[in-house]
Scaffold this motif. Structure first.
Motif, PDB file in Angstrom:
ATOM      1  N   ALA A   1       3.350  -0.137  18.409  1.00 30.89           N
ATOM      2  CA  ALA A   1       4.718  -0.648  18.266  1.00 30.89           C
ATOM      3  C   ALA A   1       4.719  -1.996  17.539  1.00 30.89           C
ATOM      4  N   GLU A   2       3.818  -2.893  17.937  1.00 30.66           N
ATOM      5  CA  GLU A   2       3.768  -4.218  17.314  1.00 30.66           C
ATOM      6  C   GLU A   2       3.334  -4.129  15.854  1.00 30.66           C
ATOM      7  N   ALA A   3       2.389  -3.219  15.575  1.00 30.37           N
ATOM      8  CA  ALA A   3       1.920  -3.042  14.197  1.00 30.37           C
ATOM      9  C   ALA A   3       3.067  -2.549  13.311  1.00 30.37           C
ATOM     10  N   LEU A   4       3.915  -1.674  13.861  1.00 26.34           N
ATOM     11  CA  LEU A   4       5.062  -1.160  13.105  1.00 26.34           C
ATOM     12  C   LEU A   4       6.013  -2.287  12.729  1.00 26.34           C
ATOM     13  N   ILE A   5       6.317  -3.134  13.705  1.00 25.41           N
ATOM     14  CA  ILE A   5       7.260  -4.226  13.469  1.00 25.41           C
ATOM     15  C   ILE A   5       6.667  -5.245  12.502  1.00 25.41           C
ATOM     16  N   GLU A   6       5.378  -5.594  12.730  1.00 24.22           N
ATOM     17  CA  GLU A   6       4.745  -6.600  11.885  1.00 24.22           C
ATOM     18  C   GLU A   6       4.647  -6.102  10.441  1.00 24.22           C
ATOM     19  N   MET A   7       4.357  -4.801  10.284  1.00 21.92           N
ATOM     20  CA  MET A   7       4.210  -4.249   8.942  1.00 21.92           C
ATOM     21  C   MET A   7       5.523  -4.389   8.182  1.00 21.92           C
ATOM     22  N   ARG A   8       6.648  -4.150   8.858  1.00 21.44           N
ATOM     23  CA  ARG A   8       7.932  -4.233   8.156  1.00 21.44           C
ATOM     24  C   ARG A   8       8.392  -5.674   7.981  1.00 21.44           C
ATOM     25  N   GLN A   9       8.161  -6.502   8.979  1.00 22.91           N
ATOM     26  CA  GLN A   9       8.706  -7.859   8.901  1.00 22.91           C
ATOM     27  C   GLN A   9       7.722  -8.857   8.329  1.00 22.91           C
TER      28      GLN A   9
ATOM     29  N   ARG B   1      -3.498  -3.032   9.646  1.00 29.01           N
ATOM     30  CA  ARG B   1      -3.355  -2.981  11.104  1.00 29.01           C
ATOM     31  C   ARG B   1      -2.617  -1.704  11.529  1.00 29.01           C
ATOM     32  N   LEU B   2      -1.554  -1.360  10.798  1.00 20.39           N
ATOM     33  CA  LEU B   2      -0.788  -0.168  11.158  1.00 20.39           C
ATOM     34  C   LEU B   2      -1.591   1.097  10.854  1.00 20.39           C
ATOM     35  N   ILE B   3      -2.326   1.076   9.731  1.00 20.68           N
ATOM     36  CA  ILE B   3      -3.169   2.239   9.405  1.00 20.68           C
ATOM     37  C   ILE B   3      -4.175   2.462  10.539  1.00 20.68           C
ATOM     38  N   GLU B   4      -4.771   1.364  11.016  1.00 22.60           N
ATOM     39  CA  GLU B   4      -5.752   1.494  12.100  1.00 22.60           C
ATOM     40  C   GLU B   4      -5.110   1.987  13.399  1.00 22.60           C
ATOM     41  N   ALA B   5      -3.896   1.511  13.678  1.00 23.30           N
ATOM     42  CA  ALA B   5      -3.205   1.943  14.908  1.00 23.30           C
ATOM     43  C   ALA B   5      -2.889   3.436  14.841  1.00 23.30           C
ATOM     44  N   PHE B   6      -2.452   3.906  13.674  1.00 22.66           N
ATOM     45  CA  PHE B   6      -2.171   5.343  13.521  1.00 22.66           C
ATOM     46  C   PHE B   6      -3.463   6.154  13.629  1.00 22.66           C
ATOM     47  N   SER B   7      -4.561   5.600  13.065  1.00 25.00           N
ATOM     48  CA  SER B   7      -5.840   6.340  13.057  1.00 25.00           C
ATOM     49  C   SER B   7      -6.359   6.600  14.461  1.00 25.00           C
ATOM     50  N   ARG B   8      -5.930   5.778  15.428  1.00 22.67           N
ATOM     51  CA  ARG B   8      -6.417   5.957  16.794  1.00 22.67           C
ATOM     52  C   ARG B   8      -5.779   7.160  17.479  1.00 22.67           C
ATOM     53  N   LEU B   9      -4.686   7.665  16.933  1.00 20.61           N
ATOM     54  CA  LEU B   9      -4.027   8.833  17.531  1.00 20.61           C
ATOM     55  C   LEU B   9      -4.872  10.083  17.297  1.00 20.61           C
ATOM     56  N   PRO B  10      -4.862  11.018  18.248  1.00 19.98           N
ATOM     57  CA  PRO B  10      -5.700  12.211  18.089  1.00 19.98           C
ATOM     58  C   PRO B  10      -5.210  13.064  16.914  1.00 19.98           C
ATOM     59  N   GLY B  11      -6.151  13.519  16.097  1.00 24.01           N
ATOM     60  CA  GLY B  11      -5.806  14.396  14.971  1.00 24.01           C
ATOM     61  C   GLY B  11      -5.278  13.658  13.760  1.00 24.01           C
ATOM     62  N   VAL B  12      -5.254  12.327  13.819  1.00 20.62           N
ATOM     63  CA  VAL B  12      -4.786  11.545  12.670  1.00 20.62           C
ATOM     64  C   VAL B  12      -5.981  10.830  12.044  1.00 20.62           C
ATOM     65  N   GLY B  13      -6.387  11.272  10.853  1.00 15.17           N
ATOM     66  CA  GLY B  13      -7.503  10.644  10.153  1.00 15.17           C
ATOM     67  C   GLY B  13      -7.019   9.475   9.322  1.00 15.17           C
ATOM     68  N   PRO B  14      -7.952   8.761   8.680  1.00 13.07           N
ATOM     69  CA  PRO B  14      -7.551   7.585   7.890  1.00 13.07           C
ATOM     70  C   PRO B  14      -6.584   7.898   6.741  1.00 13.07           C
ATOM     71  N   LYS B  15      -6.739   9.074   6.118  1.00  9.63           N
ATOM     72  CA  LYS B  15      -5.848   9.405   5.001  1.00  9.63           C
ATOM     73  C   LYS B  15      -4.423   9.647   5.494  1.00  9.63           C
ATOM     74  N   THR B  16      -4.294  10.409   6.587  1.00  4.92           N
ATOM     75  CA  THR B  16      -2.974  10.659   7.157  1.00  4.92           C
ATOM     76  C   THR B  16      -2.360   9.341   7.619  1.00  4.92           C
ATOM     77  N   ALA B  17      -3.174   8.496   8.239  1.00  2.00           N
ATOM     78  CA  ALA B  17      -2.679   7.210   8.725  1.00  2.00           C
ATOM     79  C   ALA B  17      -2.144   6.362   7.565  1.00  2.00           C
ATOM     80  N   SER B  18      -2.848   6.379   6.431  1.00  2.00           N
ATOM     81  CA  SER B  18      -2.372   5.639   5.258  1.00  2.00           C
ATOM     82  C   SER B  18      -1.054   6.208   4.768  1.00  2.00           C
ATOM     83  N   ARG B  19      -0.978   7.531   4.714  1.00  2.00           N
ATOM     84  CA  ARG B  19       0.235   8.153   4.194  1.00  2.00           C
ATOM     85  C   ARG B  19       1.438   7.832   5.082  1.00  2.00           C
ATOM     86  N   LEU B  20       1.232   7.885   6.414  1.00  2.00           N
ATOM     87  CA  LEU B  20       2.324   7.563   7.337  1.00  2.00           C
ATOM     88  C   LEU B  20       2.763   6.111   7.145  1.00  2.00           C
ATOM     89  N   THR B  21       1.779   5.213   7.004  1.00  2.00           N
ATOM     90  CA  THR B  21       2.077   3.790   6.854  1.00  2.00           C
ATOM     91  C   THR B  21       2.882   3.528   5.581  1.00  2.00           C
TER      92      THR B  21
END
Lengths: 202, 202
Positions: free
Chosen positions: B46-54, A11-31
């Protein structure tokens, strides 16, 4: 469902991926970075996201982003700024860029876009009428049109100039030319043509 | 305090800037993007961040990330996986990468790091003892050591091989089709597939 990562992670990887310029690999790394980092880092980011959306509004005068309890914004309500000079920009980020130069002591007007017939964006879709109202209400001496040096930005500048008409108001546009630190041989034809036409005495 | 942006905005820019690979310019762009985007996008992140950690924990068997209500994890509790084959990786992201090849039908063990005398990371700092305990408890036939092809990863592989000793257990290492000095999570699918198929005796 991917068995290698629980849904909380995807879920968090997908939320990060929606940001502009953030691909799935970057999203995984951030997560996975945040999974390892202290929990406070995720919580701070989450709270900052919520506060940014719920704690801000647009300034009713210049339409820049301002704190929800600060209207007009800090710049509009600063007596040290010359309210007779208005710099017109497309986006709030442009205000930050011009403030960084430290050269402008007037106020701003954020259009939140530019005219674009192709994308169907007309004068009623951007904050151009409130700008004309500010001018009509008097006290404005100079308008610096700092829209982007693009087709849309130029059209917007021309539209504003035309709407103001013969008012005695000084209307200027940011200079066009070679970017500082750039290389002449890489300059595109338009930039070089404008740099030539706008040449100044040494 | 920057008058051009309220503290709610600078707070989010700073929170984004703390993420790896995100500089102040990217952080600003993400922030102003979210200001324009529908509020639900910020709330979802924001919710994905919290859920991922908790909502996550480490699997008590393989130490991969798992849902808080799913221990052992989905892979460990899947009867279709060969529990006699354990693939040892440094990080949870490496599990994702190997799962993507679709070639491995066994289970995993996530060390959460690699031995590094330089950084003072010894065997007690990574999850190597629980791995040895899994082997001692029996039923393990093959260990595929998939630590990174780096000095630390190689040392970790050698350390594990040495700790196991003469046990009749087949211990393999991913083939060095991986570019030396690289990082497993960045390997492309082909390289990783070839490395899996060409694994060799340690």
């Amino acid at each position: 469902m991917n068995p290698a990562a629980p849904r909380q992670v995807t879920r968090l990887i997908e939320a990060f991926s929606r940001l502009p310029g953030v691909g799935p690999k970057t999203a995984s790394r951030l997560t996975y970075y945040l999974l390892r980092a202290p929990e406070v880092e995720s919580v701070e980011l989450a709270e900052a996201l919520i506060e940014m959306r719920q704690g801000t509004r647009l300034c009713s005068r210049c339409f820049n982003i301002t704190s929800i309890d600060m209207d007009p914004c800090l710049i509009c309500s600063d007596d040290g700024r010359e309210s007779g000079s208005i710099c017109v920009v497309e986006e709030p980020l442009d205000v930050l860029a011009i403030e960084r130069t430290g050269l402008f002591k007037g106020t701003y007007h954020v259009l939140h876009g530019a005219l674009s017939p192709v994308e169907g964006i007309g004068p009623e879709d951007i904050r151009v009428e409130p700008l004309l109202a500010r001018i009509r209400s008097g006290g404005v001496e100079e308008l610096i049109i700092a829209t982007n040096p693009t087709l849309e930005g130029e059209s917007t500048a021309m539209y504003i100039k035309q709407e103001i008409g013969e008012s005695g108001l000084r209307v200027t546009r940011l200079a066009r030319g070679l970017p500082s630190g750039g290389d002449l041989e890489y300059a595109d034809l338009n930039t070089l043509s404008q740099a030539l036409q706008g040449r100044s005495e040494l």
